[in-house]
Design a protein around this motif. Structure first.
Motif, PDB file in Angstrom:
ATOM      1  N   GLU A 207      -8.705 -41.635 -87.360  1.00 46.45           N
ATOM      2  CA  GLU A 207      -9.408 -41.678 -86.081  1.00 46.45           C
ATOM      3  C   GLU A 207     -10.548 -42.688 -86.161  1.00 46.45           C
ATOM      4  OE1 GLU A 207      -9.028 -40.148 -83.141  1.00 46.45           O
ATOM      5  OE2 GLU A 207      -7.265 -38.989 -83.730  1.00 46.45           O
ATOM      6  N   SER A 208     -10.718 -43.473 -85.107  1.00 42.49           N
ATOM      7  CA  SER A 208     -11.790 -44.471 -85.095  1.00 42.49           C
ATOM      8  C   SER A 208     -13.156 -43.810 -85.225  1.00 42.49           C
ATOM      9  CB  SER A 208     -11.729 -45.318 -83.822  1.00 42.49           C
ATOM     10  OG  SER A 208     -11.879 -44.509 -82.676  1.00 42.49           O
ATOM     11  N   ARG A 209     -13.310 -42.623 -84.658  1.00 44.39           N
ATOM     12  CA  ARG A 209     -14.608 -41.932 -84.773  1.00 44.39           C
ATOM     13  C   ARG A 209     -14.922 -41.575 -86.221  1.00 44.39           C
ATOM     14  NH1 ARG A 209     -11.534 -37.812 -82.002  1.00 44.39           N
ATOM     15  NH2 ARG A 209     -10.908 -36.250 -83.518  1.00 44.39           N
ATOM     16  N   ASP A 210     -13.873 -41.335 -87.033  1.00 44.04           N
ATOM     17  CA  ASP A 210     -14.089 -41.059 -88.450  1.00 44.04           C
ATOM     18  C   ASP A 210     -14.527 -42.319 -89.199  1.00 44.04           C
ATOM     19  OD1 ASP A 210     -13.387 -38.406 -88.019  1.00 44.04           O
ATOM     20  OD2 ASP A 210     -11.293 -38.722 -88.617  1.00 44.04           O
ATOM     21  N   LEU A 211     -14.017 -43.471 -88.784  1.00 50.17           N
ATOM     22  CA  LEU A 211     -14.436 -44.733 -89.393  1.00 50.17           C
ATOM     23  C   LEU A 211     -15.851 -45.113 -88.970  1.00 50.17           C
ATOM     24  CD1 LEU A 211     -11.312 -47.065 -89.090  1.00 50.17           C
ATOM     25  CD2 LEU A 211     -12.378 -46.261 -91.184  1.00 50.17           C
ATOM     26  N   LEU A 212     -16.113 -45.022 -87.684  1.00 48.17           N
ATOM     27  CA  LEU A 212     -17.396 -45.472 -87.139  1.00 48.17           C
ATOM     28  C   LEU A 212     -18.529 -44.474 -87.390  1.00 48.17           C
ATOM     29  CD1 LEU A 212     -16.030 -46.933 -83.800  1.00 48.17           C
ATOM     30  CD2 LEU A 212     -16.936 -48.234 -85.728  1.00 48.17           C
ATOM     31  N   GLN A 213     -18.213 -43.206 -87.509  1.00 45.51           N
ATOM     32  CA  GLN A 213     -19.192 -42.153 -87.784  1.00 45.51           C
ATOM     33  C   GLN A 213     -20.431 -42.262 -86.898  1.00 45.51           C
ATOM     34  OE1 GLN A 213     -20.001 -42.050 -91.988  1.00 45.51           O
ATOM     35  NE2 GLN A 213     -17.857 -41.774 -92.513  1.00 45.51           N
ATOM     36  N   GLY A 214     -20.209 -42.440 -85.593  1.00 46.72           N
ATOM     37  CA  GLY A 214     -21.313 -42.490 -84.646  1.00 46.72           C
ATOM     38  C   GLY A 214     -21.977 -43.852 -84.502  1.00 46.72           C
ATOM     39  N   GLN A 215     -21.581 -44.820 -85.310  1.00 47.06           N
ATOM     40  CA  GLN A 215     -22.144 -46.163 -85.231  1.00 47.06           C
ATOM     41  C   GLN A 215     -21.380 -46.987 -84.214  1.00 47.06           C
ATOM     42  OE1 GLN A 215     -24.896 -47.045 -87.173  1.00 47.06           O
ATOM     43  NE2 GLN A 215     -24.817 -44.855 -87.635  1.00 47.06           N
ATOM     44  N   LYS A 216     -22.024 -48.032 -83.689  1.00 44.48           N
ATOM     45  CA  LYS A 216     -21.347 -48.935 -82.761  1.00 44.48           C
ATOM     46  C   LYS A 216     -20.418 -49.889 -83.517  1.00 44.48           C
ATOM     47  CE  LYS A 216     -22.004 -52.451 -79.300  1.00 44.48           C
ATOM     48  NZ  LYS A 216     -22.840 -53.130 -78.358  1.00 44.48           N
ATOM     49  N   ALA A 217     -20.780 -50.232 -84.755  1.00 48.49           N
ATOM     50  CA  ALA A 217     -19.992 -51.181 -85.543  1.00 48.49           C
ATOM     51  C   ALA A 217     -20.100 -50.839 -87.028  1.00 48.49           C
ATOM     52  CB  ALA A 217     -20.473 -52.604 -85.305  1.00 48.49           C
ATOM     53  N   ILE A 218     -19.055 -51.217 -87.766  1.00 53.66           N
ATOM     54  CA  ILE A 218     -19.071 -51.078 -89.224  1.00 53.66           C
ATOM     55  C   ILE A 218     -18.543 -52.373 -89.828  1.00 53.66           C
ATOM     56  CG2 ILE A 218     -18.777 -48.577 -89.229  1.00 53.66           C
ATOM     57  CD1 ILE A 218     -15.811 -49.075 -89.966  1.00 53.66           C
ATOM     58  N   GLU A 219     -18.846 -52.587 -91.094  1.00 57.78           N
ATOM     59  CA  GLU A 219     -18.310 -53.734 -91.817  1.00 57.78           C
ATOM     60  C   GLU A 219     -17.269 -53.237 -92.803  1.00 57.78           C
ATOM     61  OE1 GLU A 219     -21.644 -55.821 -93.481  1.00 57.78           O
ATOM     62  OE2 GLU A 219     -22.080 -56.794 -91.568  1.00 57.78           O
ATOM     63  N   ILE A 220     -16.172 -53.982 -92.886  1.00 60.34           N
ATOM     64  CA  ILE A 220     -15.061 -53.631 -93.768  1.00 60.34           C
ATOM     65  C   ILE A 220     -14.831 -54.798 -94.725  1.00 60.34           C
ATOM     66  CG2 ILE A 220     -12.600 -53.054 -93.888  1.00 60.34           C
ATOM     67  CD1 ILE A 220     -12.887 -52.067 -90.943  1.00 60.34           C
ATOM     68  N   MET A 221     -14.838 -54.512 -96.032  1.00 54.88           N
ATOM     69  CA  MET A 221     -14.526 -55.536 -97.032  1.00 54.88           C
ATOM     70  C   MET A 221     -13.021 -55.570 -97.232  1.00 54.88           C
ATOM     71  SD  MET A 221     -17.133 -57.174 -98.269  1.00 54.88           S
ATOM     72  CE  MET A 221     -16.441 -57.842 -99.748  1.00 54.88           C
ATOM     73  N   HIS A 222     -12.437 -56.778 -97.153  1.00 50.12           N
ATOM     74  CA  HIS A 222     -10.997 -56.947 -97.346  1.00 50.12           C
ATOM     75  C   HIS A 222     -10.754 -58.274 -98.047  1.00 50.12           C
ATOM     76  CE1 HIS A 222      -6.716 -56.685 -96.665  1.00 50.12           C
ATOM     77  NE2 HIS A 222      -6.735 -57.879 -96.110  1.00 50.12           N
ATOM     78  N   ASN A 223     -10.203 -58.213 -99.247  1.00 50.29           N
ATOM     79  CA  ASN A 223      -9.900 -59.421-100.045  1.00 50.29           C
ATOM     80  C   ASN A 223     -11.094 -60.354-100.157  1.00 50.29           C
ATOM     81  OD1 ASN A 223      -7.268 -58.584-100.525  1.00 50.29           O
ATOM     82  ND2 ASN A 223      -6.441 -59.681 -98.773  1.00 50.29           N
ATOM     83  N   GLY A 224     -12.267 -59.797-100.387  1.00 51.24           N
ATOM     84  CA  GLY A 224     -13.464 -60.600-100.586  1.00 51.24           C
ATOM     85  C   GLY A 224     -14.119 -61.094 -99.310  1.00 51.24           C
ATOM     86  N   SER A 225     -13.593 -60.755 -98.163  1.00 50.59           N
ATOM     87  CA  SER A 225     -14.180 -61.162 -96.888  1.00 50.59           C
ATOM     88  C   SER A 225     -14.711 -59.930 -96.157  1.00 50.59           C
ATOM     89  CB  SER A 225     -13.144 -61.846 -95.998  1.00 50.59           C
ATOM     90  OG  SER A 225     -12.691 -63.041 -96.581  1.00 50.59           O
ATOM     91  N   VAL A 226     -15.746 -60.149 -95.360  1.00 47.19           N
ATOM     92  CA  VAL A 226     -16.330 -59.066 -94.576  1.00 47.19           C
ATOM     93  C   VAL A 226     -15.813 -59.163 -93.143  1.00 47.19           C
ATOM     94  CG1 VAL A 226     -18.467 -58.039 -93.692  1.00 47.19           C
ATOM     95  CG2 VAL A 226     -18.415 -59.040 -95.988  1.00 47.19           C
ATOM     96  N   TYR A 227     -15.267 -58.067 -92.642  1.00 49.96           N
ATOM     97  CA  TYR A 227     -14.805 -57.958 -91.266  1.00 49.96           C
ATOM     98  C   TYR A 227     -15.694 -56.954 -90.551  1.00 49.96           C
ATOM     99  CZ  TYR A 227     -10.531 -60.349 -92.672  1.00 49.96           C
ATOM    100  OH  TYR A 227      -9.631 -61.268 -93.138  1.00 49.96           O
ATOM    101  N   ARG A 228     -15.888 -57.158 -89.268  1.00 48.86           N
ATOM    102  CA  ARG A 228     -16.714 -56.261 -88.457  1.00 48.86           C
ATOM    103  C   ARG A 228     -15.816 -55.568 -87.433  1.00 48.86           C
ATOM    104  NH1 ARG A 228     -22.155 -55.814 -86.770  1.00 48.86           N
ATOM    105  NH2 ARG A 228     -22.380 -55.300 -84.565  1.00 48.86           N
ATOM    106  N   LEU A 229     -15.820 -54.238 -87.454  1.00 53.20           N
ATOM    107  CA  LEU A 229     -15.093 -53.434 -86.478  1.00 53.20           C
ATOM    108  C   LEU A 229     -16.124 -52.889 -85.505  1.00 53.20           C
ATOM    109  CD1 LEU A 229     -12.357 -52.175 -85.621  1.00 53.20           C
ATOM    110  CD2 LEU A 229     -13.018 -50.181 -86.982  1.00 53.20           C
TER     111      LEU A 229
END
Length: 74
Positions: free
Chosen positions: A40-62
Motif C-alpha cells: 500500500e502506498s500509505r505504508d510506503l509514505l507513512q504520512g509523508q508527502k514524499a519519500i526517497e528510494i535508493m535503487h542501483n545507486g540512484s535516488v528516486y523520489r516518490l
C-alpha cells in the motif's frame, strides 16, 4: 500475411496465449512466481508527502500529489 484466415493462429486475449501453440497452461504454472509484491502506498509514505528510494545507486523520489496520484522521479 495469412491469406486463409482458417490457418491463422488463434490468440486467447484473456490468457495472452496462442491457442494453437504448445505453451497451453504455462501461464497457470508461472503465475504464482510472476506475481508482484503488493505494498500500500500509505505504508510506503507513512504520512509523508514524499519519500526517497535508493535503487542501483540512484535516488528516486516518490511523491503523492494533491489529487492523490503518485509521481516517481529520478
Amino acid at each position: 500475411m495469412y491469406a486463409n484466415l482458417a490457418t491463422r493462429p488463434q490468440f486467447n486475449s484473456a490468457s495472452g496465449e496462442n491457442a494453437n501453440g504448445g505453451l497451453h497452461g504455462l501461464r497457470e504454472v508461472l503465475a504464482p512466481a510472476m506475481q508482484a509484491l503488493t505494498i500500500e502506498s500509505r505504508d510506503l509514505l507513512q504520512g509523508q508527502k514524499a519519500i526517497e528510494i535508493m535503487h542501483n545507486g540512484s535516488v528516486y523520489r516518490l511523491q503523492n500529489t494533491k489529487l492523490g496520484k503518485l509521481i516517481l522521479t529520478k
